[in-house]
Design a protein around this motif. Structure first.
Motif, PDB file in Angstrom:
ATOM      1  N   CYS A 295       0.835  -1.248  -0.099  1.00 31.55           N
ATOM      2  CA  CYS A 295       0.017   0.043   0.111  1.00 31.55           C
ATOM      3  C   CYS A 295       0.750   1.421  -0.059  1.00 31.55           C
ATOM      4  O   CYS A 295       1.449   1.634   0.872  1.00 31.55           O
ATOM      5  CB  CYS A 295      -0.926  -0.084   1.144  1.00 31.55           C
ATOM      6  SG  CYS A 295      -1.948   1.522   1.369  1.00 31.55           S
TER       7      CYS A 295
ATOM      8  N   ARG B 292       0.025   4.206   0.325  1.00 31.93           N
ATOM      9  CA  ARG B 292      -0.372   5.236   1.217  1.00 31.93           C
ATOM     10  C   ARG B 292       0.169   4.936   2.723  1.00 31.93           C
ATOM     11  O   ARG B 292       0.745   5.530   3.510  1.00 31.93           O
ATOM     12  CB  ARG B 292      -1.841   5.424   1.293  1.00 31.93           C
ATOM     13  CG  ARG B 292      -2.161   6.943   1.955  1.00 31.93           C
ATOM     14  CD  ARG B 292      -3.746   6.951   2.848  1.00 31.93           C
ATOM     15  NE  ARG B 292      -3.339   5.894   3.875  1.00 31.93           N
ATOM     16  CZ  ARG B 292      -2.765   6.393   4.940  1.00 31.93           C
ATOM     17  NH1 ARG B 292      -2.392   7.610   5.022  1.00 31.93           N
ATOM     18  NH2 ARG B 292      -2.709   5.442   6.043  1.00 31.93           N
ATOM     19  N   CYS B 293      -0.043   3.711   2.975  1.00 32.26           N
ATOM     20  CA  CYS B 293       0.253   3.138   4.408  1.00 32.26           C
ATOM     21  C   CYS B 293       2.127   2.777   4.422  1.00 32.26           C
ATOM     22  O   CYS B 293       2.460   2.575   5.489  1.00 32.26           O
ATOM     23  CB  CYS B 293      -0.306   1.822   4.659  1.00 32.26           C
ATOM     24  SG  CYS B 293      -2.297   2.352   5.019  1.00 32.26           S
TER      25      CYS B 293
ATOM     26  N   CYS C 279      -6.243  -1.603  -0.574  1.00 31.18           N
ATOM     27  CA  CYS C 279      -5.675  -1.601   0.936  1.00 31.18           C
ATOM     28  C   CYS C 279      -6.901  -2.062   1.810  1.00 31.18           C
ATOM     29  O   CYS C 279      -7.965  -1.164   1.719  1.00 31.18           O
ATOM     30  CB  CYS C 279      -5.030  -0.429   1.363  1.00 31.18           C
ATOM     31  SG  CYS C 279      -4.579  -0.688   3.115  1.00 31.18           S
TER      32      CYS C 279
ATOM     33  N   CYS D 264      -7.145   1.548   4.129  1.00 37.29           N
ATOM     34  CA  CYS D 264      -7.373   2.866   3.665  1.00 37.29           C
ATOM     35  C   CYS D 264      -7.912   2.898   2.265  1.00 37.29           C
ATOM     36  O   CYS D 264      -7.992   4.122   1.762  1.00 37.29           O
ATOM     37  CB  CYS D 264      -5.873   3.522   3.890  1.00 37.29           C
ATOM     38  SG  CYS D 264      -5.003   3.222   2.277  1.00 37.29           S
TER      39      CYS D 264
HETATM   40 ZN   LIG Z   1      -3.386   1.612   2.924  1.00 37.04          ZN
END
Ligand SMILES: [Zn+2]
Ligand SMILES: [Zn+2]
Length: 995
Positions: free
Chosen positions: A186, A188-189, A415, A418
């Motif tokens: 992911c 973003r994470c 994800c 998120c």
């Molecule tokens: Zn994520």
């Protein structure tokens, strides 16, 4: 229909009743009593409670799972088994971090590092149990048994230390390894996810822009055509793969922007790729020949990424053979980017060796770990991978490097936390070698009883067969740190299974209050080479922590000194029962099994109930935004928790099916059944009071056939409910109870009302009431798992009427399941046949269109015979009364046949009129709110003699039953008289309560 809210304005009668029961439970400390009693009991029922995240409010899915768990636990306690109830909270991992990032407005991993890991983790710690109080309220209000106060919490030091111990066991068995692999990631994470986390987040029909990209060959003016659905990976391209035995065609483009260019494409794909472009075929060549022919490869789309890449200049951008090239899609020429694809990396490793492949990846990985284009890559540096995708596509199209663009719709992973689209990303990570124990997993699954059964070999079994290695490291902050230390010099590795082990290795005195990052990262361990060992940066996947709960929530390290044999002998493992939603087949159910098979060679649970999804009434997902469902608290305040529980537990949702939920659905069955039961209890109370009866005994007294039937009908319900609950078939059990309530109400009570009338001798009335009480007493046990409040209310109410009431326990939960000695189903079979005969006669009556209150002379019944023939006279009477026929003549025959005599003479007519009049007076008693013992004065004015004669007859025959004190005939009606009519004869009447 929702129940009327009472004068409390916000709560219904049901809700008030439930709150009174809650009060009682609290006053007598039921949770404490159950815990104490459980320890005393010989047979233990082991239940593991899966830990929910408390960083959101509980929704209907949670309520469903909790109701299932509570129903099974309550039932087992009734069977004299001990159940240790330990609730838990899941507190680590991405869900928490994600919430905190949103709160603190942190956009990336870099932001968190800038903010400081310590502060960040403190925020996580404070936020994670934010809704704990709300959860506890809902848990209590739902009637769930057990104290929530001493729940296990995955972030507690003891729990985390036990997790280290579990990890060490896995490591010592040689099942932990570090590898450089391409993983679902992911951006973003900024962390990789495991394959099962990924499998939870696939969406269907996700649109994507695919490109047909032209790669110019070095040794000829021809092009190779490759297809990609992820244009952003193109800068990472290092090879083009072909199928060696496949046949490729050289196509000359005859029109458009690329007119005149010659491109190589797999023969089978030509008609699809060039379906809208005119072309001619120039020649044909085998894949392996093309590879041999064009040894200098193709010109890269981008000038080599970094200067260092020059060292690979001579071996990159070549044509290679690969067996994964498919003729099903694309062009048969596959773009290889080892930094981003699983197969791509494996192929690169096979060609260049593992070490070199890793170097190549590092040099060609233009996206950084937070999903942004690296500065060193001069094109669109700093843009996110998805922005970059669009920018690059435009650029390539403009530069004429793309033959065509095509929108496709495919299934794509997102994800689970998120909701960002995932990418595949090569990086080093720690794994558990699940693929090595696949056979053991499959074997262990064979010992598990799944409800519904199809999941065993279906969804779960198939998942196990495909089991892949589990990526357990997360490049995150809020989690149990991996207990792996690595030497900064010689790369040697040590794994610690407890705080004590670690501190011993450190050698000097350090205090270690908390195992969380960043404190733990400062602990250095001396290596045998003389240098220092430092902890690797990652934390454990939070699914590892929940999967390890059997050993951590009952602390195997502290209470069993880490001795697995001792732990197994304790009887606290495996669980007899667990329950969660279907998504956990790729979550908790899976990680529980993986770890238990590694640690104990056994499944962690013997029985599992898998629940399905609760949907809104329109079949859509429940959504806060759409507000397409009633609030939980509102349902509690109107219908009550019992109705909600009974609805859920009697629905197919307890067998992994989807169920639509709405207030209307609640009212349909659950609320109705519960109301019938309430009326039964009320009937008992009213008539016991009327006759001033007390000191009952739970015992069926067989005065009539119906009493005899009631006893065995009750036993049957008790047996069937138990059988279904033992098999973990909750809906089946719930329907046994509902059916029993119906029979009790619509058959026994309805047929026996006359036995307790005000004019009946109290000692005679006692028999019927005592039977009704016995039935209700048994019903309370059957209802307890489903509707614990009302069941307890029945129990507490009946206790006051029981001779030995004082000796009964303070709560039904502490009583034991009733026995059913002497059960025999012959009478039940007879009664079924009898009721079938009744409904057949009623059906025929309906066809004649004669009012059912009009008595008929005779019915002749051909029937296959009753099991207990000596009851025939009694059966006949029941049929006569039920069908309003004066005489029944039986004839034996194989097939059921009914004949009714529809001739009505004067005598029958008058009889019919009497019934009408009787019913009228009874209705008026009700309308006037007469109590059961109230006497009435009846006044009548009629136009015809017929009515006066009728009234006199009824008074003579039924006056006592109707409690008629006086009957007066008037010469004219008063204003307040009601108008009535029987067989065309009008009359006026009034009834008044006699004081
Ligand atoms: Zn994520
Ligand atoms: Zn060393």
């Amino acid at each position: 229909m929702p129940e009327e809210k009472t004068d409390h304005k916000t709560k219904s009668e049901s809700a008030l009743l439930e709150e009174a029961v809650l009060d009682h439970w609290q006053k007598c400390d039921l949770d404490g009593l159950v815990a104490k009693e459980s320890l005393r009991r010989k047979k233990q029922f082991v239940f593991f409670d899966g830990p929910p995240f408390a960083n959101g409010l509980p929704h209907y899915g949670h309520i469903l799972a909790m109701s299932i768990k509570d129903a099974v636990v309550r039932f087992r306690l009734l069977l004299n088994e001990g159940v240790i109830l330990k609730f838990g909270w899941d507190t680590h991992g991405l869900p928490v971090e994600y919430e905190v990032e949103k709160e603190l407005n942190l956009k990336s991993r870099k932001d968190i590092l800038k903010f400081g890991i310590k502060e960040f983790n403190n925020n996580c710690r404070n936020s994670v149990l934010k809704y704990r109080v709300e959860w506890e309220k809902v848990i209590k209000r739902l009637g769930r048994l057990g104290s929530v106060r001493d729940a296990y919490i995955t972030m507690s030091p003891d729990y985390m230390e036990a997790i280290w111990w579990v990890f060490k066991q896995v490591y010592d068995k040689g099942l932990v390894y570090e590898a450089f692999q391409s993983l679902p990631y992911c951006p973003r994470c900024a962390t990789p996810l495991s394959n099962f986390e990924t499998s939870q987040g696939y969406k269907e029909n996700v649109p994507a822009d695919s490109l047909y990209v032209l790669f110019p060959l070095r040794e000829s003016p021809e092009y190779l055509l490759a297809w990609t659905t992820t244009p952003w990976t193109l800068p990472g391209n290092i090879l083009l793969a072909l199928g060696g035995d496949f046949c490729y065609l050289l196509i000359k483009i005859l029109e458009g922007e690329h007119q005149g260019k010659s491109v190589w494409v797999l023969k089978e794909r030509v008609s699809s790729v060039f379906r809208d472009i005119s072309y001619e075929v120039l020649k044909e060549e085998k894949g392996s020949n093309l590879i041999k022919k064009y040894t200098r490869g193709y010109k890269p789309l981008f000038s080599p990424l970094k200067k260092e890449a020059a060292i690979f200049k001579d071996c990159l951008f070549r044509l290679v053979e690969a067996d994964f090239v498919s003729a099903e899609e694309g062009t048969g020429i596959v773009h290889i980017a080892p930094a981003y694809g699983e197969e791509d990396l494996l192929l690169t490793e096979a060609i260049f060796g593992k070490e070199k492949a890793k170097e190549i990846v590092e040099l060609t990985q233009h996206i950084d770990s937070s999903g942004q284009v690296k500065k060193e890559f001069h094109l669109f540096a700093g843009s996110s991978v998805f922005e970059f995708n669009d920018l690059l596509k435009e650029k390539l199209l403009k530069e004429g490097k793309v033959l065509k663009e095509e929108k496709i719709f495919h299934s794509y992973p997102f994800c689970w936390r998120c909701d960002s689209p995932l990418i595949f990303y090569a990086l080093p990570a720690w794994y558990i070698a699940v693929s090595k124990i696949k056979n053991e997993l499959v074997a262990a699954n064979k010992k598990i009883h799944w409800v519904p059964a199809h999941l065993k070999e279906g969804r779960f079994g198939k998942w196990l067969q495909e089991a892949r290695d589990w990526a357990i490291s997360r490049q995150r902050f809020w989690g149990t740190p991996l207990p792996i230390w690595r030497c900064l010099k010689c790369q040697n590795i040590r794994v610690f299974g407890s705080k004590e082990e670690l501190l011993k290795a450190v050698g000097q005195r350090v205090t270690l209050e908390d195992l969380h990052r960043p404190e733990i990262d400062t602990v250095l361990v001396p290596c045998s080479c003389g240098a220092q060992m430092k902890r690797v940066e990652e934390v454990l996947d939070c699914w590892f922590e929940s999967g390890a709960m059997p050993y951590a929530h009952q602390n195997i390290l502290k209470d069993f000194s880490g001795d697995v044999e001792k732990f197994l002998k304790s009887g606290r493992f495996p669980a007899d029962f667990i329950a969660e939603g279907q998504d956990q087949t790729r979550g908790w159910f899976y990680t529980l099994l993986v770890l238990s098979v590694i640690l104990t060679k056994k499944p962690a649970f013997k029985n599992v109930i898998v629940n399905g999804m609760i949907l809104a009434k329109d079949g859509k997902k429940l959504s806060k935004k759409l507000r397409n469902y009633p609030e939980v608290s509102e349902v509690f305040a109107s219908y009550g928790a019992d109705t909600l529980r009974l609805f859920l537990l009697s629905s197919p949702a307890v067998e992994a099916k989807e169920v639509r939920f709405s207030s209307e659905e609640l009212a349909k069955t659950a609320y109705k059944s519960l109301n019938l039961a309430k009326n039964l209890l009320k009937f008992f109370q009213d008539y016991a009071k009327l006759h001033n009866l007390k000191d009952f005994v739970v015992c069926f007294q067989e005065e009539t056939i119906l009493d005899f039937w009631l006893k065995h009908r009750t036993f049957k319900a008790v047996l069937k409910t138990k059988e279904a609950l033992l098999g973990f078939r909750l809906a089946k059990a719930a329907h046994e109870v509902i059916d029993y309530i119906n029979d009790l109400s619509l058959w026994y009570l309805r047929r026996n009302r006359d036995r307790v009338r005000a004019d009946v001798d109290s000692q005679k009335a006692r028999i019927m009431l005592s039977n009704l009480l016995s039935a209700l007493y048994h019903l309370a046990f059957m209802m307890l798992p489903f509707t614990p409040f009302f069941a307890e209310h029945i129990f507490l109410t009946l206790k006051e009427y029981l001779k030995e009431g004082q000796k009964l326990p303070v709560s039904l939960q502490l009583a034991l399941w009733p026995n059913t000695e002497g059960y025999n189903d012959e009478i039940l079979k007879d009664m079924l046949l009898l009721r079938k005969l009744v409904s057949e006669i009623l059906n025929q009556r309906k066809n004649t269109q004669i009012n059912v209150r009009q008595p008929l002379r005779k019915a002749t019944i051909a029937y296959p015979g009753f099991l207990i023939e000596e009851n025939l006279t009694a059966y006949e009477r029941i049929i006569c009364e039920e069908t309003n026929i004066l005489e029944v003549v039986f004839k034996k025959a194989k097939r059921l046949k009914v004949n009714i005599d529809t001739q009505i003479d004067e005598e029958l007519r008058f009889l019919g009129a009497k019934r009408e009049f009787l019913r009228l007076v009874q209705n008026l008693r009700k309308l006037n709110n007469c109590k059961l013992s109230d006497k009435i004065d009846l006044e009548i004015f009629a136009e015809s003699e017929f009515i006066y004669k009728l009234a006199k007859e009824v008074n003579k025959e039924y006056g006592k039953r109707l409690l008629i004190n006086s009957l007066t005939f008037r010469t004219q009606p008063e204003n307040n008289f009601l108008t009535a009519e029987i067989f065309g004869n009008r009359f006026w009447l009034s009834i008044k309560r006699h004081f």
